[in-house]
Design a protein around this motif. Structure first.
Motif, PDB file in Angstrom:
ATOM      1  N   ARG A   1     -10.350   5.669   2.182  1.00 29.50           N
ATOM      2  CA  ARG A   1      -9.308   6.693   2.302  1.00 29.50           C
ATOM      3  C   ARG A   1      -9.388   7.447   3.626  1.00 29.50           C
ATOM      4  O   ARG A   1      -8.392   7.993   4.086  1.00 29.50           O
TER       5      ARG A   1
ATOM      6  N   ALA B   1      -0.575   6.429 -11.500  1.00 26.09           N
ATOM      7  CA  ALA B   1      -1.657   5.555 -11.036  1.00 26.09           C
ATOM      8  C   ALA B   1      -1.555   4.132 -11.568  1.00 26.09           C
ATOM      9  O   ALA B   1      -2.500   3.351 -11.439  1.00 26.09           O
TER      10      ALA B   1
ATOM     11  N   TYR C   1      -6.583   2.295  -7.333  1.00 27.73           N
ATOM     12  CA  TYR C   1      -6.463   2.232  -5.876  1.00 27.73           C
ATOM     13  C   TYR C   1      -7.127   0.963  -5.326  1.00 27.73           C
ATOM     14  O   TYR C   1      -6.565   0.271  -4.465  1.00 27.73           O
TER      15      TYR C   1
ATOM     16  N   SER D   1      -5.072  -2.280  -6.297  1.00 22.34           N
ATOM     17  CA  SER D   1      -3.897  -2.475  -5.460  1.00 22.34           C
ATOM     18  C   SER D   1      -4.267  -2.979  -4.066  1.00 22.34           C
ATOM     19  O   SER D   1      -3.645  -3.905  -3.535  1.00 22.34           O
TER      20      SER D   1
ATOM     21  N   ASP E   1      -7.242   5.344   5.560  1.00 21.76           N
ATOM     22  CA  ASP E   1      -5.872   5.546   5.087  1.00 21.76           C
ATOM     23  C   ASP E   1      -5.235   6.767   5.731  1.00 21.76           C
ATOM     24  O   ASP E   1      -4.055   6.753   6.096  1.00 21.76           O
TER      25      ASP E   1
ATOM     26  N   ASP F   1       0.809  -1.226   0.000  1.00 23.00           N
ATOM     27  CA  ASP F   1       0.000   0.000   0.000  1.00 23.00           C
ATOM     28  C   ASP F   1       0.841   1.275   0.000  1.00 23.00           C
ATOM     29  O   ASP F   1       0.313   2.359   0.255  1.00 23.00           O
TER      30      ASP F   1
ATOM     31  N   MET G   1     -14.051   4.036  -2.316  1.00 24.62           N
ATOM     32  CA  MET G   1     -12.723   4.619  -2.152  1.00 24.62           C
ATOM     33  C   MET G   1     -12.725   5.715  -1.091  1.00 24.62           C
ATOM     34  O   MET G   1     -11.813   5.803  -0.265  1.00 24.62           O
TER      35      MET G   1
ATOM     36  N   GLN H   1      -9.212   3.658 -16.152  1.00 20.65           N
ATOM     37  CA  GLN H   1      -9.838   4.320 -15.008  1.00 20.65           C
ATOM     38  C   GLN H   1     -11.292   4.700 -15.258  1.00 20.65           C
ATOM     39  O   GLN H   1     -11.960   5.205 -14.356  1.00 20.65           O
TER      40      GLN H   1
ATOM     41  N   CYS I   1       1.385  -1.802  -4.802  1.00 26.56           N
ATOM     42  CA  CYS I   1       1.113  -0.398  -4.475  1.00 26.56           C
ATOM     43  C   CYS I   1       0.718   0.321  -5.754  1.00 26.56           C
ATOM     44  O   CYS I   1       0.855  -0.209  -6.863  1.00 26.56           O
ATOM     45  N   MET I   2       0.243   1.535  -5.594  1.00 30.18           N
ATOM     46  CA  MET I   2      -0.127   2.367  -6.728  1.00 30.18           C
ATOM     47  C   MET I   2       0.953   3.425  -6.937  1.00 30.18           C
ATOM     48  O   MET I   2       1.428   4.046  -5.981  1.00 30.18           O
TER      49      MET I   2
END
Length: 434
Positions: free
Chosen positions: A394, A298, A340, A343, A397, A272, A390, A334, A312-313
């Motif tokens: 996040r 990305a 995101y 990953s 995150d 990540d 997401m 996308q 990971c991105m």
């Protein structure tokens, strides 16, 4: 108050005792006992827990000889030589193994001070310097006589130990918070990418509670508006959208240069997290020849050597960089899927990890084949729902990133304290005010 005196490490210890490994099963005159292996000590540091240790069978004489207590220092003598650990508690018999040494402090030497002294970078360097062997290093007795230190009086030793114990406690508490947050996010990821989130930001009821909202797919029940698709169907229409290399003569070792266009590899791909530390470069002209391996913002990267399966991105501001043969690099469309979420699933989702394990050999993931990755199925919500998922993830995150930053700062403070509080001949360390 007397000034500190210079002594070799051997004068700080009363005894150094190697241990025993024992037997798997009960034998004549043997008893069960917890045994500290070198890997246990190297990983645990100040937080060595009895519950994590294996049980072996040894004689009472062996147990009595190698028994250790929270006041002893557990020193790795083979493998990661010089690493030290300390038991949190010892409610039962605990001994050191044959690749570990029990170092018992001498009289007038405070256990905590000696533990932190031996965990300092200077002591670690001295241990490595006093190690013999090739494939597997072994600590020699030169270590105990070859490292000189300033020995403060017991009162100052105790103050130094208390200060560093407090720093360790803060670091440990932050590490526990991080583990809990990462566990929460992993569970949340599974819920969000199997049940989804509605327009009010609420996770849908489970299939067992609301069967009419789900349909069966190759990944099990998913919301009716979702599908399960292989990664190959989610790649962007660029050539190549999935790549690894360059291989063989396409890039020779002598073509690497000290500065230029970064060549990314497994050291840049953490779970990540993309690490922007660059060690390998090619010239701009060579980068043009290898343009098929150019990394795009990305992109999703996944390791296929070393620790296989980390993902990971790539950050949006990556600039000009190339990927290497040690990773798969994927450019995701996308408009179909958020990189995101790809990953995160490669790292944490049980359905993704199970499919990657198709390449395991003997319980170890030795590589990831192109075919395995291309056919790997992911749940595919509508794009507006992907964005809601997401947003929820996040938020977690951000909390994880905040705690990681705090942990990094605390570790920096501890490193500074170690440099300030321990003095070696020739150093300008300060100790604590007396």
């Amino acid at each position: 108050m007397p000034e500190p005196v210079i002594v070799p490490l051997r004068e700080l210890v009363a005894s150094v005792q190697p241990g025993f490994w024992g037997a798997d099963d009960r034998g004549f005159a043997t008893e069960p006992v917890r045994v500290i292996r070198n890997g246990d000590a190297a990983r645990a540091g100040a937080n060595l827990s009895v519950e994590s240790l294996p049980v072996r069978w040894l004689t009472r004489r062996e147990i009595d000889r190698a028994r250790t207590t929270p006041d002893d220092i557990v020193l790795v003598s083979s493998g990661e030589v010089g690493k030290v650990a300390r038991l949190v508690d010892a409610p039962e018999d605990v001994i050191v193994s044959n690749f570990v040494r029990r170092v018992r402090p001498a009289a007038q030497v405070r256990p905590s001070w000696l533990f932190h002294l031996m965990s300092s970078e200077r002591a670690q360097m001295a241990a490595r310097a006093a190690s013999g062997g090739t494939a597997l290093q072994n600590l020699t007795w030169r270590f105990y006589g070859g490292m000189n230190v300033f020995r403060p009086d017991p009162t100052e030793q105790e103050r130094i130990g208390d200060i560093l114990d407090s720093a360790n406690a803060e670091i440990g508490a932050t590490a526990n918070i991080l583990r809990k947050l990462e566990s929460i996010r992993a569970g949340l990821l599974v819920d969000l990418l199997s049940r989804g989130v509605d327009t009010d930001g609420q996770i849908r009821p489970a299939p067992s509670q609301s069967r009419d909202e789900y349909h069966e797919t190759a990944l099990g029940p998913l919301p009716k508006s979702w599908d399960a698709q292989p990664i190959a169907e989610l790649l962007a229409s660029v050539q190549p959208a999935m790549r690894s290399g360059p291989f063989g003569s396409a890039l020779l070792k002598h073509e690497l240069v000290p500065a230029g266009i970064p060549l990314l590899g497994i050291d840049n791909v953490h779970v990540d997290r993309f690490a922007d530390d660059y060690y390998r470069f090619v010239t701009p002209s060579k980068a043009r020849q290898l343009s098929r391996y150019r990394v795009r913002p990305a992109d999703v990267m996944i390791t296929i050597m070393g620790t296989v399966g980390r993902s990971c991105m790539v950050p949006e501001d990556i600039g000009h960089a190339l990927s290497s043969k040690h990773v798969w690099t994927l450019t995701i469309d996308q408009e179909k899927y958020l990189p995101y979420l790809v990953s995160l699933q490669l790292n944490h989702a049980p359905w993704a990890r199970a499919q990657l394990r198709a390449d395991e050999q003997g319980g170890i993931m030795a590589a990831i084949r192109s075919d395995t990755l291309r056919k790997l199925l992911l749940p595919v919500p509508k794009m507006d729902e992907q964005r809601r998922i997401m947003d929820v993830l996040r938020t977690t995150d951000e909390r994880i990133a905040s705690e990681r930053e705090r942990q990094t700062k605390l570790e920096g403070i501890k490193a500074g304290l170690l440099a300030d509080l321990f003095t070696f001949p020739g150093d300008a360390g300060r100790g604590v005010n007396r």
